[in-house]
Design an enzyme around this catalytic site. Structure first.
Site, PDB file in Angstrom:
ATOM      1  N   TYR A  52      -0.086  -1.561 -11.893  1.00  0.00           N
ATOM      2  CA  TYR A  52      -1.535  -1.381 -12.356  1.00  0.00           C
ATOM      3  C   TYR A  52      -1.736  -0.761 -13.735  1.00  0.00           C
ATOM      4  O   TYR A  52      -2.782   0.280 -13.839  1.00  0.00           O
ATOM      5  CB  TYR A  52      -2.191  -0.749 -11.253  1.00  0.00           C
ATOM      6  CG  TYR A  52      -1.939  -1.516  -9.989  1.00  0.00           C
ATOM      7  CD1 TYR A  52      -2.249  -2.650  -9.724  1.00  0.00           C
ATOM      8  CD2 TYR A  52      -1.350  -0.810  -8.856  1.00  0.00           C
ATOM      9  CE1 TYR A  52      -2.280  -3.372  -8.346  1.00  0.00           C
ATOM     10  CE2 TYR A  52      -0.871  -1.241  -7.790  1.00  0.00           C
ATOM     11  CZ  TYR A  52      -1.129  -2.635  -7.355  1.00  0.00           C
ATOM     12  OH  TYR A  52      -0.845  -3.181  -6.233  1.00  0.00           O
ATOM     13  N   PRO A  87       4.624  -5.028  -0.879  1.00  0.00           N
ATOM     14  CA  PRO A  87       4.551  -3.891  -1.614  1.00  0.00           C
ATOM     15  C   PRO A  87       4.431  -4.262  -3.346  1.00  0.00           C
ATOM     16  O   PRO A  87       4.943  -5.344  -3.595  1.00  0.00           O
ATOM     17  CB  PRO A  87       5.809  -3.299  -1.422  1.00  0.00           C
ATOM     18  CG  PRO A  87       6.732  -4.385  -1.094  1.00  0.00           C
ATOM     19  CD  PRO A  87       6.038  -5.309  -0.469  1.00  0.00           C
ATOM     20  N   GLY A  88       3.704  -3.366  -4.076  1.00  0.00           N
ATOM     21  CA  GLY A  88       3.747  -3.729  -5.413  1.00  0.00           C
ATOM     22  C   GLY A  88       3.868  -2.269  -6.024  1.00  0.00           C
ATOM     23  O   GLY A  88       4.978  -2.181  -6.535  1.00  0.00           O
ATOM     24  N   GLY A 100       0.764  -1.264   0.075  1.00  0.00           N
ATOM     25  CA  GLY A 100      -0.088   0.093   0.000  1.00  0.00           C
ATOM     26  C   GLY A 100       0.849   1.296   0.245  1.00  0.00           C
ATOM     27  O   GLY A 100       0.187   2.365  -0.198  1.00  0.00           O
ATOM     28  N   CYS A 150     -13.816   4.322 -28.137  1.00  0.00           N
ATOM     29  CA  CYS A 150     -15.089   5.059 -28.458  1.00  0.00           C
ATOM     30  C   CYS A 150     -15.831   5.319 -27.241  1.00  0.00           C
ATOM     31  O   CYS A 150     -17.076   4.985 -27.047  1.00  0.00           O
ATOM     32  CB  CYS A 150     -15.878   4.285 -29.310  1.00  0.00           C
ATOM     33  SG  CYS A 150     -15.234   4.270 -31.314  1.00  0.00           S
ATOM     34  N   GLU A 151     -15.364   5.958 -26.236  1.00  0.00           N
ATOM     35  CA  GLU A 151     -16.026   6.416 -25.119  1.00  0.00           C
ATOM     36  C   GLU A 151     -15.372   7.743 -24.664  1.00  0.00           C
ATOM     37  O   GLU A 151     -14.351   8.166 -24.916  1.00  0.00           O
ATOM     38  CB  GLU A 151     -15.769   5.516 -24.008  1.00  0.00           C
ATOM     39  CG  GLU A 151     -16.124   4.203 -24.169  1.00  0.00           C
ATOM     40  CD  GLU A 151     -16.411   3.498 -22.752  1.00  0.00           C
ATOM     41  OE1 GLU A 151     -16.824   4.179 -21.753  1.00  0.00           O
ATOM     42  OE2 GLU A 151     -16.771   2.231 -22.800  1.00  0.00           O
ATOM     43  N   TYR A 206     -10.347   5.484 -11.997  1.00  0.00           N
ATOM     44  CA  TYR A 206     -10.100   6.405 -10.824  1.00  0.00           C
ATOM     45  C   TYR A 206      -9.802   7.825 -10.765  1.00  0.00           C
ATOM     46  O   TYR A 206      -9.495   8.326  -9.777  1.00  0.00           O
ATOM     47  CB  TYR A 206      -8.707   5.909 -10.109  1.00  0.00           C
ATOM     48  CG  TYR A 206      -8.548   4.359  -9.951  1.00  0.00           C
ATOM     49  CD1 TYR A 206      -9.421   3.561  -9.026  1.00  0.00           C
ATOM     50  CD2 TYR A 206      -7.580   3.586 -10.628  1.00  0.00           C
ATOM     51  CE1 TYR A 206      -9.396   2.071  -9.085  1.00  0.00           C
ATOM     52  CE2 TYR A 206      -7.329   2.432 -10.432  1.00  0.00           C
ATOM     53  CZ  TYR A 206      -8.178   1.505 -10.039  1.00  0.00           C
ATOM     54  OH  TYR A 206      -8.051   0.113 -10.028  1.00  0.00           O
TER      55      TYR A 206
HETATM   56  N1  LLP Z   1      -1.735  -6.933  -0.541  1.00  0.00           N
HETATM   57  C1  LLP Z   1      -2.890  -7.044  -0.787  1.00  0.00           C
HETATM   58  C2  LLP Z   1      -3.653  -7.891   0.080  1.00  0.00           C
HETATM   59  C3  LLP Z   1      -3.283  -6.176  -1.728  1.00  0.00           C
HETATM   60  O1  LLP Z   1      -4.829  -6.244  -2.076  1.00  0.00           O
HETATM   61  C4  LLP Z   1      -2.660  -5.053  -2.496  1.00  0.00           C
HETATM   62  C5  LLP Z   1      -3.204  -4.221  -3.357  1.00  0.00           C
HETATM   63  C6  LLP Z   1      -1.377  -5.348  -2.321  1.00  0.00           C
HETATM   64  C7  LLP Z   1      -0.608  -6.006  -1.403  1.00  0.00           C
HETATM   65  C8  LLP Z   1      -0.339  -4.209  -3.084  1.00  0.00           C
HETATM   66  O2  LLP Z   1      -0.472  -2.749  -2.785  1.00  0.00           O
HETATM   67  P1  LLP Z   1       0.163  -1.990  -3.393  1.00  0.00           P
HETATM   68  O3  LLP Z   1       1.693  -1.886  -2.441  1.00  0.00           O
HETATM   69  O4  LLP Z   1       0.671  -2.061  -4.655  1.00  0.00           O
HETATM   70  O5  LLP Z   1      -0.491  -0.648  -3.025  1.00  0.00           O
HETATM   71  N2  LLP Z   1      -5.533  -0.994  -9.354  1.00  0.00           N
HETATM   72  C9  LLP Z   1      -5.326   0.100  -8.354  1.00  0.00           C
HETATM   73  C10 LLP Z   1      -4.781  -0.408  -7.173  1.00  0.00           C
HETATM   74  C11 LLP Z   1      -5.349  -1.883  -6.571  1.00  0.00           C
HETATM   75  C12 LLP Z   1      -4.507  -2.119  -5.197  1.00  0.00           C
HETATM   76  C13 LLP Z   1      -5.136  -3.547  -5.039  1.00  0.00           C
HETATM   77  N3  LLP Z   1      -4.478  -4.379  -3.867  1.00  0.00           N
HETATM   78  C14 LLP Z   1      -4.748   1.289  -8.868  1.00  0.00           C
HETATM   79  O6  LLP Z   1      -4.484   1.284 -10.131  1.00  0.00           O
HETATM   80  O7  LLP Z   1      -4.414   2.275  -8.073  1.00  0.00           O
END
Ligand code: LLP
Length: 418
Positions: free
Chosen positions: A373, A276-277, A239, A345-346, A318
């Site tokens: 993402y 982390p992602g 997150g 087309c939107e 978003y």
């Molecule tokens: N762990 C869990 C259980 C999660 O649900 C998520 C993200 C992460 C880790 C990784 O979170 P990060 O470090 O990447 O924030 N599509 C959206 C983001 C959706 C995130 C969903 N869960 C966007 O484009 O902003």
């Protein structure tokens, strides 16, 4: 910090001019920087100092096999949310034994595959799921390691779609119900209690909600100890936010410091898992796109590019801001203001609104912070093939995913018999 910088007037990924990649791979095209990905992962790893930890990269942010493979080489673990992501981790040489299975709706086949692969832990989100994992572990003949995902009822102050730690969200369970799941699991020979998990949302730019959530998780771990239930790790989810525009998110070091400080204050040396992602991949990628035409509108002017909402959905879904820059700064005239829009087309198909750009037709633009993402959320809407993905490594670049072909678009489809 990332490795997308101008050298002279040309935007580079590491040492490679982005224009060269566009010429070879075509547009639209995702470009990632290996050095940036590795730098970000190491920033988390080093921030824990001596505190035992595992970084389980959230595959959902960018599941390209080459990305997973690079992180696996650094020793990363993985956080997955589907059987498909598990297959990706395995295909890329990631270690299932360092993989955590999150997600609110796991299917039986996914649980079976995860048990067979020997994953490290299931993060359980309901009583029903605990029961199913137990039954499938019995079939498998070995107990399944579990954590329960606690919903700490903390407001992460993120976009409403990206907040997951409030009691009205579908994620996790409250402390009273979680305690009950642990009590039952403790008595269940098919389950082995491993940790407590929590994830309060994504693109967080403030540390206070993290601290509040962690305190609740640690209180809860104490409660479990009072019931005679010991755990062997705390999984604090992912997150941490990144800078898309003018946000000032904490650094990985500041974020990890909150975790280790709270643990020290309670004299806890429990290993910590984080997932982390975005903070690893977000600023490690750009989407390259070419200007198809400049169109005068009645209210605003449009810069129509060859990437659309099917390639990069975040602005449409978003109302996310992603910076858009010229790949080659040319000395000519004044910049003008445009809505940067795709061919879909939107009217929701835009990459950016009211952007000042100095562009002409056939120029290249780069949409920044498109490593996470982005490619993973692309679709074939309007029968548009998904873009290729390229990874730059110093002065070289590698095609990490081919552009989909037009034949790929209807593979598996059949017309009815005459
Ligand atoms: N762990 C869990 C259980 C999660 O649900 C998520 C993200 C992460 C880790 C990784 O979170 P990060 O470090 O990447 O924030 N599509 C959206 C983001 C959706 C995130 C969903 N869960 C966007 O484009 O902003």
């Amino acid at each position: 910090m990332d490795h997308f910088q101008y050298a002279g007037d040309a935007l580079h990924a590491e040492q490679v001019p982005l224009a060269e990649i566009a010429a070879r791979a075509g547009t639209p095209c995702y470009v990632y920087s290996r050095a940036t990905i590795e730098r970000h992962w190491r920033a988390f790893d080093e921030a824990f100092g001596g505190h035992p930890h595992r970084i389980c990269y959230a595959v959902k942010a960018n599941g390209n096999l080459a990305v997973i493979n690079l992180l696996a080489r650094l020793g990363s673990g993985f956080d997955i949310v589907s059987g498909g992501e598990l297959r990706r981790v395995i295909a890329a040489g990631g270690d299932p034994g360092k993989t955590i299975f999150s997600g609110v709706g796991k299917q039986d086949w996914e649980i079976r595959e995860a048990l067979a692969a020997g994953i490290a832990c299931f993060n359980i989100e309901s009583e029903s799921e605990a029961g199913r994992v137990s039954a499938l572990a019995a079939e498998h003949g070995r107990p399944a390691a579990i954590s329960v995902r606690l919903n700490p009822d903390v407001d992460a102050k993120a976009h409403p779609y990206l907040s997951t730690g409030l009691r009205e969200n579908k994620f996790g369970v409250d402390a009273a119900r979680a305690a009950e799941i642990y009590r039952r699991a403790h008595a269940d020979p098919n389950l082995r209690i491993s940790g407590v998990a929590c994830h309060i949302g994504s693109q967080l730019t403030d540390l206070a909600p993290y601290r509040d959530a962690l305190r609740r998780v640690l209180d809860f771990a104490d409660e479990l100890a009072g019931l005679g239930i010991e755990i062997d790790h705390i999984d604090f989810g992912g997150g941490l936010g990144v800078r898309y525009r003018d946000e000032t998110p904490p650094t990985p070091a500041e974020y990890c410091e909150v975790i280790t400080r709270e643990m020290r204050a309670r004299k806890k040396t429990l290993p910590v898992v984080i997932e982390p992602g975005r903070a690893i991949l977000g600023n490690a990628g750009v989407l390259l796109t070419r200007v198809l035409c400049i169109k005068r509108g009645a209210v605003s002017d449009f810069c129509v590019v060859d990437a659309g909402m099917n390639d990069l959905l975040r602005p449409a879904l978003y109302q996310a801001y992603q910076e858009i820059v010229e790949v080659e700064r040319r000395p000519r005239g004044e910049a003008a203001q445009y809505d940067v829009v795709g061919p879909v087309c939107e009217s929701g198909d835009f990459l950016g609104k009211a952007r000042r750009l100095n562009v002409r037709e056939s120029d290249l633009l780069a949409v920044r912070t498109a490593g996470a993402y982005a490619a993973v959320m692309s679709s074939n809407y309007n029968a548009r093939p998904r873009p290729p993905e390229v990874i730059v490594d110093g002065g070289e670049f590698h095609l990490a995913r081919e552009r989909e072909s037009l034949e790929d678009l209807h593979r598996g489809e059949r017309v009815l018999p005459e």
